[in-house]
Scaffold this motif. Structure first.
Motif, PDB file in Angstrom:
ATOM      1  N   ASP A   1      43.285  35.347  38.587  1.00 27.40           N
ATOM      2  CA  ASP A   1      42.712  34.676  39.858  1.00 27.40           C
ATOM      3  C   ASP A   1      43.874  34.418  40.598  1.00 27.40           C
ATOM      4  OD1 ASP A   1      39.541  34.196  39.296  1.00 27.40           O
ATOM      5  OD2 ASP A   1      40.595  33.181  37.734  1.00 27.40           O
TER       6      ASP A   1
ATOM      7  N   GLY B   1      36.487  43.080  39.952  1.00 23.83           N
ATOM      8  CA  GLY B   1      37.126  42.323  40.914  1.00 23.83           C
ATOM      9  C   GLY B   1      36.538  42.312  42.291  1.00 23.83           C
TER      10      GLY B   1
ATOM     11  N   LYS C   1      40.213  37.842  42.969  1.00 18.71           N
ATOM     12  CA  LYS C   1      39.934  38.273  41.420  1.00 18.71           C
ATOM     13  C   LYS C   1      39.961  39.388  41.068  1.00 18.71           C
ATOM     14  CE  LYS C   1      36.833  34.061  41.612  1.00 18.71           C
ATOM     15  NZ  LYS C   1      37.643  33.158  40.762  1.00 18.71           N
TER      16      LYS C   1
END
Length: 338
Positions: free
Chosen positions: A34, A66, A96
């Motif tokens: 993250d 992601g 992410k």
């Protein structure tokens, strides 16, 4: 400090019971990243070392997830480093990424080291060249190599001399952040030989190359007793030297020094560990990159080359995040045993 000691204690307990290292030889590694990008960030870029199959490991079942805008696998032709690259442009939510892969590790103690005195293959010759050293440092390491290999004639004997010299002239410093900076000149001068695995391994590489022995760092993950759980703290650096007649030979002087610290051993009492980490071992190791020092990533990052490439690397609008601090980066690495 207690966390650092606990990690070292786990390694000690596992090594004292060799069967543990042989219990698991495969599993799935998962990176969860993250990237901490402030609101209004225009460009977020992420590079992640991308492991490949080789004689010591089989990599498969690679999965990527992601909310990135684009991604790809790239290779830097100069260092040979292979990266998974992802990019976010004007992200509307926190960037992410997850990467998982299955690994079967075949690392083992080499049964025999054969030095046939043969020539160095063309593809190995680049590992004789010093990287990132000043002219004065090159002279200093040449003198160290002469001392380490005095009276030794062939490559195997010289490599053993370098191994013993590095162990004798370094020590593990638990106050060093992460795996260290990997700067051999600094390690032996301003740090008086103190450091962690990237520091001690870089000293071995510099002395070995100065002695005419092809050598390279290996950056990866090392688990003494692999089991399901977090392995973010298991990053590790070791080294390989090239021996005509055998090929690449792994050694780990940094782990010798780690076990000496944990066991409070003097050098004369550390013979068990000196032999254990010479010529490979039976620990669970995953190589992420090899020889990736003084690295310009692909695609090129903003700013100077990386001293070495092992951790996730990210930049937000050209600002580099601290990969030594996974909690503020943020990233985790987890392992699920087969």
């Amino acid at each position: 400090m207690r966390l650092r000691f606990a990690c070292a204690l786990v390694l000690l307990v596992a090594l004292s019971t060799p069967a543990l290292a042989e219990t698991v030889r495969g599993g799935t590694v998962t990176y969860t990243i993250d990237v901490q990008a402030e609101a209004g960030a225009k460009n977020v870029r992420l590079w992640l070392p991308y492991p490949l199959s080789d004689a010591n490991q089989d990599i498969g079942d690679v999965r990527l997830g992601g909310n990135f805008e684009q991604s790809g696998v790239y290779r830097d032709p100069a260092s040979g480093g292979v990266s998974l690259y992802a990019e976010w442009k004007e992200p509307k939510e926190q960037p992410k990424l997850t990467l998982s892969f299955h690994v079967d590790s075949h690392y083992a103690k080499l049964p025999r080291l054969v030095d046939n005195g043969g020539p160095i293959p063309a593809e190995v010759v680049p590992y004789l060249k010093q990287v990132g050293l000043s002219p004065q440092e090159e002279k200093s390491f040449a003198a160290m190599a002469k001392e380490a290999t005095k009276g030794r004639k062939d490559t195997l004997a010289k490599a053993r001399g370098v191994y013993e010299w590095v162990i004798a002239h370094t020590y593990r410093d638990n106050d060093v952040v992460g795996c260290g900076l990997g700067q051999p000149g600094r390690t032996l001068s301003s740090c008086n030989g103190g450091g962690k695995c990237a520091d001690i391994s870089s000293v071995f590489v510099a002395v070995a190359r100065a002695a005419g022995i092809p050598c390279r760092d290996v950056y990866g993950l090392r688990m003494a007793a692999p089991k399901t759980g977090a392995i973010t703290g298991d990053y590790h650096c070791w080294v390989e030297f090239y021996l005509p007649g055998t090929g690449w030979v792994p050694v780990d002087p940094a782990d010798v020094r780690k076990m000496m610290l944990v066991n409070k051993l003097e050098l004369k009492d550390a013979k068990q560990w000196v032999e254990f980490f010479w010529g490979g071992d039976d620990l669970f190791r995953i190589a992420l990159e090899r020889g990736t020092t003084d690295v310009t990533l692909a695609p090129k990052q903003a700013g100077p080359p990386l001293t070495y490439y092992m951790y996730p690397f990210a930049q937000v609008d050209g600002r580099t995040l601290d990969f030594f601090s996974p909690k503020t980066f943020t990233y985790t690495v987890d392992f699920k045993a087969d």
